[in-house]
Motif scaffolding. Structure first.
Motif, PDB file in Angstrom:
ATOM      1  N   GLY A   2      35.075  53.233  37.630  1.00  0.00           N
ATOM      2  CA  GLY A   2      35.428  54.431  38.376  1.00  0.00           C
ATOM      3  C   GLY A   2      34.938  55.704  37.719  1.00  0.00           C
ATOM      4  N   LYS A   3      35.715  56.759  37.869  1.00  0.00           N
ATOM      5  CA  LYS A   3      35.345  58.071  37.350  1.00  0.00           C
ATOM      6  C   LYS A   3      35.461  58.104  35.826  1.00  0.00           C
ATOM      7  N   ASN A  12      37.280  55.141  33.802  1.00  0.00           N
ATOM      8  CA  ASN A  12      38.336  54.428  34.520  1.00  0.00           C
ATOM      9  C   ASN A  12      37.775  53.097  34.993  1.00  0.00           C
ATOM     10  N   TYR A  14      38.806  49.368  37.118  1.00  0.00           N
ATOM     11  CA  TYR A  14      39.736  48.645  37.984  1.00  0.00           C
ATOM     12  C   TYR A  14      39.385  47.165  37.961  1.00  0.00           C
ATOM     13  N   ASN A  66      29.113  59.508  32.837  1.00  0.00           N
ATOM     14  CA  ASN A  66      29.029  59.847  34.258  1.00  0.00           C
ATOM     15  C   ASN A  66      27.959  59.024  34.974  1.00  0.00           C
ATOM     16  N   TRP A  68      27.457  55.971  34.645  1.00  0.00           N
ATOM     17  CA  TRP A  68      27.981  54.614  34.855  1.00  0.00           C
ATOM     18  C   TRP A  68      29.063  54.560  35.931  1.00  0.00           C
ATOM     19  N   THR A  69      29.461  55.698  36.485  1.00  0.00           N
ATOM     20  CA  THR A  69      30.528  55.690  37.481  1.00  0.00           C
ATOM     21  C   THR A  69      30.072  54.977  38.755  1.00  0.00           C
ATOM     22  N   ASN A  70      31.032  54.420  39.464  1.00  0.00           N
ATOM     23  CA  ASN A  70      30.792  53.684  40.711  1.00  0.00           C
ATOM     24  C   ASN A  70      29.816  52.522  40.523  1.00  0.00           C
ATOM     25  N   THR A  71      29.899  51.870  39.384  1.00  0.00           N
ATOM     26  CA  THR A  71      29.065  50.712  39.079  1.00  0.00           C
ATOM     27  C   THR A  71      29.940  49.466  39.120  1.00  0.00           C
ATOM     28  N   GLU A  72      29.458  48.430  39.784  1.00  0.00           N
ATOM     29  CA  GLU A  72      30.186  47.166  39.798  1.00  0.00           C
ATOM     30  C   GLU A  72      29.744  46.323  38.617  1.00  0.00           C
TER      31      GLU A  72
END
Length: 160
Positions: A2-3, A12, A14, A66, A68-72
């Motif tokens: 996440g962010k 972050n 998940y 930043n 790396w955010t929104n990376t699966e």
């Protein structure tokens, strides 16, 4: 992922595993970057509220994190525990064709939804090109789910 969290490069994170902390025993992690698999070296992690924050090696500030955010992240499926008979990973269920007991095609599993009581199969039926229909079927083995054939990607249900 996440962010960004804070100024020191934490992110972050998940987890979608049943036991949320179990994801940290499935190392190494991988990401798909520029059409190539890259290993992520995890430096540290902490539980934070109802999620986690992680530090990745060589990411020392917010500006680098930043990117790396929104990376699966992905793991090697061989790392997962062997399941007992009549247990399935969601990944095995997705893309199964679903038929009712009278052999009527209901759709293809496109996702599973978890709720407090039981999982739910989300099907998409594309038989009629004009009307793409989505169907939800409770994943209750024995009562509704009559047979699961992972090898042939077929599920038989007691459903109209």
């Amino acid at each position: 992922m996440g962010k960004v969290y804070g100024i020191l490069g934490w992110i972050n994170f998940y987890s979608f595993t049943e036991n949320k902390e179990k994801i940290f025993s499935y190392l190494p992690w991988f990401i798909l970057k520029n059409k190539a698999w890259e290993i992520i070296q995890l430096k540290n992690w902490k539980k934070h509220n109802n999620r986690f924050i992680i530090q990745i090696n060589n990411i020392i500030d917010r500006s680098i994190a930043n990117k790396w955010t929104n990376t699966e992240i992905f793991i090697n499926k061989n790392q997962l525990p062997q399941l007992k008979q009549d247990e399935y990973y969601w990944d095995d269920i997705i893309k199964c064709k679903v038929f009712n007991v009278t052999k009527k095609y209901l759709g293809t599993v496109i996702n599973l939804i978890n709720n407090k009581h039981n999982d739910i199969l989300l099907l998409q039926n594309e038989c009629e090109k004009k009307n793409i229909k989505k169907i939800m079927i409770p994943f209750v083995i024995g009562k509704i789910i009559q047979k699961i054939d992972i090898k042939n990607k077929i599920i038989i249900v007691k459903w109209n």
